[in-house]
Scaffold this motif. Structure first.
Motif, PDB file in Angstrom:
ATOM      1  N   SER A   1      16.521  74.516 -22.543  1.00  0.00           N
ATOM      2  CA  SER A   1      15.081  74.502 -22.543  1.00  0.00           C
ATOM      3  C   SER A   1      14.255  75.102 -21.395  1.00  0.00           C
ATOM      4  O   SER A   1      14.852  75.349 -20.300  1.00  0.00           O
ATOM      5  CB  SER A   1      14.788  73.015 -22.878  1.00  0.00           C
ATOM      6  OG  SER A   1      14.945  72.455 -21.621  1.00  0.00           O
ATOM      7  N   GLU A   2      13.021  75.116 -21.688  1.00  0.00           N
ATOM      8  CA  GLU A   2      12.277  75.967 -20.502  1.00  0.00           C
ATOM      9  C   GLU A   2      12.241  74.894 -19.494  1.00  0.00           C
ATOM     10  O   GLU A   2      12.212  75.588 -18.195  1.00  0.00           O
ATOM     11  CB  GLU A   2      10.930  75.987 -21.103  1.00  0.00           C
ATOM     12  CG  GLU A   2       9.982  77.202 -20.486  1.00  0.00           C
ATOM     13  CD  GLU A   2       8.767  77.411 -21.171  1.00  0.00           C
ATOM     14  OE1 GLU A   2       7.739  77.333 -20.268  1.00  0.00           O
ATOM     15  OE2 GLU A   2       8.728  77.672 -22.342  1.00  0.00           O
ATOM     16  N   ASN A   3      12.100  73.575 -19.624  1.00  0.00           N
ATOM     17  CA  ASN A   3      12.368  72.760 -18.560  1.00  0.00           C
ATOM     18  C   ASN A   3      13.665  72.898 -17.751  1.00  0.00           C
ATOM     19  O   ASN A   3      13.653  72.862 -16.556  1.00  0.00           O
ATOM     20  CB  ASN A   3      12.133  71.114 -19.094  1.00  0.00           C
ATOM     21  CG  ASN A   3      11.991  70.282 -17.883  1.00  0.00           C
ATOM     22  OD1 ASN A   3      11.295  70.692 -17.035  1.00  0.00           O
ATOM     23  ND2 ASN A   3      12.820  69.155 -18.115  1.00  0.00           N
ATOM     24  N   GLN A   4      14.627  72.820 -18.620  1.00  0.00           N
ATOM     25  CA  GLN A   4      15.912  72.975 -17.615  1.00  0.00           C
ATOM     26  C   GLN A   4      15.985  74.583 -17.032  1.00  0.00           C
ATOM     27  O   GLN A   4      16.674  74.323 -15.892  1.00  0.00           O
ATOM     28  CB  GLN A   4      17.115  72.920 -18.776  1.00  0.00           C
ATOM     29  CG  GLN A   4      17.344  71.843 -19.514  1.00  0.00           C
ATOM     30  CD  GLN A   4      18.405  71.822 -20.669  1.00  0.00           C
ATOM     31  OE1 GLN A   4      18.098  72.825 -21.494  1.00  0.00           O
ATOM     32  NE2 GLN A   4      19.235  70.898 -20.817  1.00  0.00           N
ATOM     33  N   ILE A   5      15.442  75.255 -17.566  1.00  0.00           N
ATOM     34  CA  ILE A   5      15.448  76.620 -16.504  1.00  0.00           C
ATOM     35  C   ILE A   5      14.640  76.661 -15.582  1.00  0.00           C
ATOM     36  O   ILE A   5      14.979  77.098 -14.435  1.00  0.00           O
ATOM     37  CB  ILE A   5      14.909  77.727 -17.620  1.00  0.00           C
ATOM     38  CG1 ILE A   5      16.107  77.965 -18.846  1.00  0.00           C
ATOM     39  CG2 ILE A   5      14.625  78.996 -16.883  1.00  0.00           C
ATOM     40  CD1 ILE A   5      15.476  79.089 -19.673  1.00  0.00           C
ATOM     41  N   GLU A   6      13.419  75.798 -15.567  1.00  0.00           N
ATOM     42  CA  GLU A   6      12.752  75.647 -14.522  1.00  0.00           C
ATOM     43  C   GLU A   6      13.502  74.829 -13.337  1.00  0.00           C
ATOM     44  O   GLU A   6      13.398  75.190 -12.275  1.00  0.00           O
ATOM     45  CB  GLU A   6      11.363  74.876 -14.921  1.00  0.00           C
ATOM     46  CG  GLU A   6      10.399  76.009 -15.606  1.00  0.00           C
ATOM     47  CD  GLU A   6       9.186  75.257 -15.814  1.00  0.00           C
ATOM     48  OE1 GLU A   6       8.917  74.057 -15.242  1.00  0.00           O
ATOM     49  OE2 GLU A   6       8.416  75.675 -16.711  1.00  0.00           O
ATOM     50  N   VAL A   7      14.064  73.865 -13.881  1.00  0.00           N
ATOM     51  CA  VAL A   7      14.945  72.954 -12.792  1.00  0.00           C
ATOM     52  C   VAL A   7      15.847  73.792 -12.092  1.00  0.00           C
ATOM     53  O   VAL A   7      16.098  73.793 -11.076  1.00  0.00           O
ATOM     54  CB  VAL A   7      15.270  71.508 -13.623  1.00  0.00           C
ATOM     55  CG1 VAL A   7      16.593  71.058 -12.589  1.00  0.00           C
ATOM     56  CG2 VAL A   7      14.206  70.823 -13.992  1.00  0.00           C
ATOM     57  N   GLY A   8      16.661  74.486 -12.846  1.00  0.00           N
ATOM     58  CA  GLY A   8      17.675  75.537 -12.449  1.00  0.00           C
ATOM     59  C   GLY A   8      17.161  76.599 -11.552  1.00  0.00           C
ATOM     60  O   GLY A   8      17.933  76.507 -10.377  1.00  0.00           O
ATOM     61  N   CYS A   9      16.105  77.016 -11.760  1.00  0.00           N
ATOM     62  CA  CYS A   9      15.394  77.985 -10.945  1.00  0.00           C
ATOM     63  C   CYS A   9      15.112  77.333  -9.565  1.00  0.00           C
ATOM     64  O   CYS A   9      15.243  77.944  -8.471  1.00  0.00           O
ATOM     65  CB  CYS A   9      14.119  78.574 -11.472  1.00  0.00           C
ATOM     66  SG  CYS A   9      14.612  79.974 -12.763  1.00  0.00           S
ATOM     67  N   ASP A  10      14.478  76.274  -9.321  1.00  0.00           N
ATOM     68  CA  ASP A  10      14.239  75.329  -8.386  1.00  0.00           C
ATOM     69  C   ASP A  10      15.302  75.145  -7.502  1.00  0.00           C
ATOM     70  O   ASP A  10      15.365  75.344  -6.333  1.00  0.00           O
ATOM     71  CB  ASP A  10      13.490  74.104  -8.613  1.00  0.00           C
ATOM     72  CG  ASP A  10      11.877  74.272  -9.200  1.00  0.00           C
ATOM     73  OD1 ASP A  10      11.605  75.530  -8.874  1.00  0.00           O
ATOM     74  OD2 ASP A  10      11.397  73.526  -9.797  1.00  0.00           O
ATOM     75  N   MET A  11      16.539  74.683  -8.075  1.00  0.00           N
ATOM     76  CA  MET A  11      17.683  74.435  -7.486  1.00  0.00           C
ATOM     77  C   MET A  11      18.186  75.701  -6.630  1.00  0.00           C
ATOM     78  O   MET A  11      18.837  75.587  -5.559  1.00  0.00           O
ATOM     79  CB  MET A  11      18.602  73.807  -8.430  1.00  0.00           C
ATOM     80  CG  MET A  11      18.420  72.496  -8.852  1.00  0.00           C
ATOM     81  SD  MET A  11      19.434  71.658 -10.085  1.00  0.00           S
ATOM     82  CE  MET A  11      20.804  71.516  -9.009  1.00  0.00           C
ATOM     83  N   LEU A  12      18.295  76.919  -7.482  1.00  0.00           N
ATOM     84  CA  LEU A  12      18.743  77.966  -6.997  1.00  0.00           C
ATOM     85  C   LEU A  12      18.072  78.440  -5.704  1.00  0.00           C
ATOM     86  O   LEU A  12      18.287  79.093  -4.685  1.00  0.00           O
ATOM     87  CB  LEU A  12      18.552  79.136  -8.140  1.00  0.00           C
ATOM     88  CG  LEU A  12      19.566  79.072  -9.127  1.00  0.00           C
ATOM     89  CD1 LEU A  12      19.659  80.302  -9.943  1.00  0.00           C
ATOM     90  CD2 LEU A  12      21.005  79.603  -8.440  1.00  0.00           C
ATOM     91  N   LYS A  13      16.510  78.248  -5.712  1.00  0.00           N
ATOM     92  CA  LYS A  13      15.593  78.611  -4.570  1.00  0.00           C
ATOM     93  C   LYS A  13      16.143  77.737  -3.314  1.00  0.00           C
ATOM     94  O   LYS A  13      16.436  78.437  -2.445  1.00  0.00           O
ATOM     95  CB  LYS A  13      14.131  78.544  -4.779  1.00  0.00           C
ATOM     96  CG  LYS A  13      13.572  79.383  -5.885  1.00  0.00           C
ATOM     97  CD  LYS A  13      12.114  79.030  -6.133  1.00  0.00           C
ATOM     98  CE  LYS A  13      11.582  80.118  -7.372  1.00  0.00           C
ATOM     99  NZ  LYS A  13      10.379  79.417  -7.779  1.00  0.00           N
ATOM    100  N   LYS A  14      16.285  76.319  -3.513  1.00  0.00           N
ATOM    101  CA  LYS A  14      16.648  75.387  -2.524  1.00  0.00           C
ATOM    102  C   LYS A  14      17.796  75.965  -2.073  1.00  0.00           C
ATOM    103  O   LYS A  14      18.371  75.808  -0.814  1.00  0.00           O
ATOM    104  CB  LYS A  14      16.476  74.113  -3.047  1.00  0.00           C
ATOM    105  CG  LYS A  14      15.128  73.651  -3.312  1.00  0.00           C
ATOM    106  CD  LYS A  14      15.346  72.232  -3.918  1.00  0.00           C
ATOM    107  CE  LYS A  14      13.964  71.577  -4.316  1.00  0.00           C
ATOM    108  NZ  LYS A  14      13.859  70.359  -5.152  1.00  0.00           N
TER     109      LYS A  14
END
Length: 130
Positions: A111-124
């Protein structure tokens, strides 16, 4: 100049062919490429003659390529890539890295939300690694 190599569709001389052979390096590379080309042809359920005709070489020359005794010119490799819709990287080295397509296919399952969470985790994670 030497005489043209028998079965060489590009008319390269023996001297040019030997020079190119040296530049290829690893002796098993031609065999590995040949095996991949044979597998591609067999997966397409084509005879050597049918497949070779699409590339613009003889069936006999294709047989030499498939057995690692010879190789395709860059021009013929390009024709093969276009015909089979495969990358030269795959045909030459067995690597098929179409990152954009692979990424789109993987991300389509989320989902779009799952992708956003994943991107945030990758940035961190990237900041942490720095």
């Amino acid at each position: 100049k030497g005489s043209p190599v028998c079965g060489n569709p590009d008319g390269q001389t023996d001297q040019k062919r030997r020079k190119l052979d040296k530049s290829i390096g690893h002796p098993d590379l031609k065999k590995e490429i040949g095996k991949r080309i044979k597998n591609i042809r067999e997966n397409m359920k084509m005879t050597k003659e049918e497949f070779a005709k699409h590339i613009g070489i003889s069936g006999q020359y294709l047989g030499l390529v498939e057995h690692g005794k010879n190789y395709l010119s860059i021009e013929k490799l390009k024709i093969l890539c276009d015909f089979t819709n495969l990358s030269a990287d795959y045909i030459l080295f067995g690597r098929d890295k179409d990152i954009i397509t692979d990424t789109k296919n993987i991300l389509s399952e989320f989902s779009e939300n799952q992708i956003e969470v994943g991107c945030d985790m990758l940035k961190k994670l990237a900041l942490f690694i720095k």
